[in-house]
Design a protein around this motif. Structure first.
Motif: not given
Length: 442
Positions: A167-191
């Motif tokens: 059994h090979g299980i692969y979970f993405n981060r997706g929305a669950a990692g939104s806070q960490a994602y914003a910290e890593k790539f926040g410079e590319f935020r668009k309003w």
């Protein structure tokens, strides 16, 4: 993998997945001097007043012995247990780390270590922590110290390797990692200004696909996918020549890399068949904003596909081939339309070698960018011929486009006696009869 260990003070139950190890912790209850082990001295009662927090000035607030329940009007005389100390050693790399943030005790009976990687062996050492005794009358003004006591309890587990295990299980981060994602790539935020229920408001997104820097875009997509997209493409690429076949079901089907992976398989000579969702509705036909009528004055209606269907068709039509023969195979011999169910929400791939099913890709992941990078999803590879055969039997029934839950299926080319899918599912997967084994997951 599961592993248990215990000593005279504590017990630990470790369960390892692919990218997480869960630790179940317990402190063994000891009788007091009278031999009583009443509920008032249980671990839950002991910890009820021992939460370590911070006051407004940033100083730790920890319970003292006076916060423990009294017995016969007397405070307990033993050291005050305030939590656990956990150290982890990666046996594969030799690296060690403390899991106690800033030296503070872990005050949980279950702890999740989400920083492990697949296919590594880890050793966890667990000890009790107590509040260090005060050394001077001025210790009130300094940060309290916590020390680990007792012999370490060691438990060893190995995380799953999804590339080789059954059994090979692969979970993405997706929305669950939104806070960490914003910290890593926040410079590319668009309003953006959007309207919701008629009220305009501002919202912001960090779309990885619109990041202008190619290297950062690739990094952001890989971080959100966390191996899910890569494993999906690798699964498809196993079909390397004409001895292989792929049998696929797809609801949403717009992810360019996945679509091109199937197209590339056709160019390698692989026999590819894809059942996909096709639904729509009949609406009045219009021309130049006027409703079209026939010679008898009746409104002419035309079939209009739903958004999922139209998006899929555009993605299919956008694929190009160097060979006209491959292009014809793609458009005329690859796709099977699923009309008669209200929604064809399947998304799995069966890998066959010389007609024999050998592996299955399944899970919750639609073949779209939003499913892989945005939503929280899982991909599950099952390397088992019996399971793959069951999926193939289901796929063969689905390819006939039977009705879903009802025999009333307008627009279907099948007769009224066609067996609906809910009955087919019951035939292929009957409910188990009788008592199940004690270790069954059914």
């Amino acid at each position: 993998m599961r592993s248990r260990s215990e000593n005279n003070d504590i017990s630990v139950h470790a369960i390892a997945g692919t990218r997480v190890v869960m630790l179940g912790l317990n402190l063994k209850q000891k009788d007091d001097e009278s031999g009583d082990s009443s509920p008032s001295t249980t671990l839950s009662a002991m910890l009820s007043g021992l939460t370590v927090a911070e006051d407004a000035n940033g100083a730790d607030i920890a319970a003292s012995e006076s916060s423990l329940p009294e017995k016969n009007g007397q405070s307990p005389s033993h050291d005050v247990f305030v939590g656990f100390a956990i150290d982890r050693r990666d046996i594969s790399s030799g690296k060690s780390a403390s899991l106690n943030f800033d030296g503070r005790p872990i005050q949980k009976f279950h702890y999740g270590d989400y920083t492990v990687v697949p296919g590594h062996q880890y050793e966890y050492s667990v000890r009790r922590m107590i509040k260090a005794p005060s050394r001077s009358r001025y210790s009130f003004f300094s940060r309290p110290k916590y020390v680990a006591v007792g012999s370490p309890l060691v438990v060893t587990v190995t995380t799953e390797d999804p590339s080789t295990a059954k059994h090979g299980i692969y979970f993405n981060r997706g929305a669950a990692g939104s806070q960490a994602y914003a910290e890593k790539f926040g410079e590319f935020r668009k309003w953006h200004r959007v309207n919701k229920y008629g009220t305009p408001h501002w919202t912001s997104t960090i779309n990885p696909l619109t990041i202008p820097d190619p290297a950062k875009k690739k990094e952001a997509c890989a971080w959100l996918s966390r191996g899910l997209e890569e494993a999906l493409l690798e699964f498809i690429s196993q079909a390397s020549d004409s001895s292989w076949q792929l049998r696929v079901t797809a609801y949403e089907f717009t992810h360019k890399e996945v679509i091109h992976a199937f197209a590339a398989a056709i160019e390698r000579g692989v026999d590819v068949k894809i059942i996909h969702h096709v639904k729509g509705s009949h609406r009045p036909k219009t021309r130049y904003n006027d409703v079209v009528k026939d010679k008898d004055g009746k409104v002419v209606k035309e079939w209009v596909p739903d958004k999922t269907t139209s998006d899929t068709q555009r993605a299919i039509d956008a694929v190009g081939f160097q060979s006209l023969d491959h292009a014809r195979i793609w458009h005329h011999d690859t796709f099977i339309e699923r009309h008669t169910s209200s929604i064809m929400h399947n998304k799995f791939i069966i890998l066959l070698r010389d007609g024999t099913p050998v592996e299955v890709w399944t899970g919750s992941t639609n073949f779209t960018e939003s499913a892989i990078y945005g939503q929280s999803n899982v991909g599950h590879i099952v390397r088992d011929e019996d399971v793959a055969q069951q999926y193939l039997a289901y796929w063969n029934k689905l390819a006939l486009d039977p009705p879903g839950r009802s025999k009333r299926h307008s627009g279907s080319s099948h007769d009224e006696d066609a067996v609906p899918m809910d009955e087919i599912n019951e035939q292929l997967q009957p409910d188990p009869a009788g008592a199940q084994p004690h270790d069954s997951i059914t």
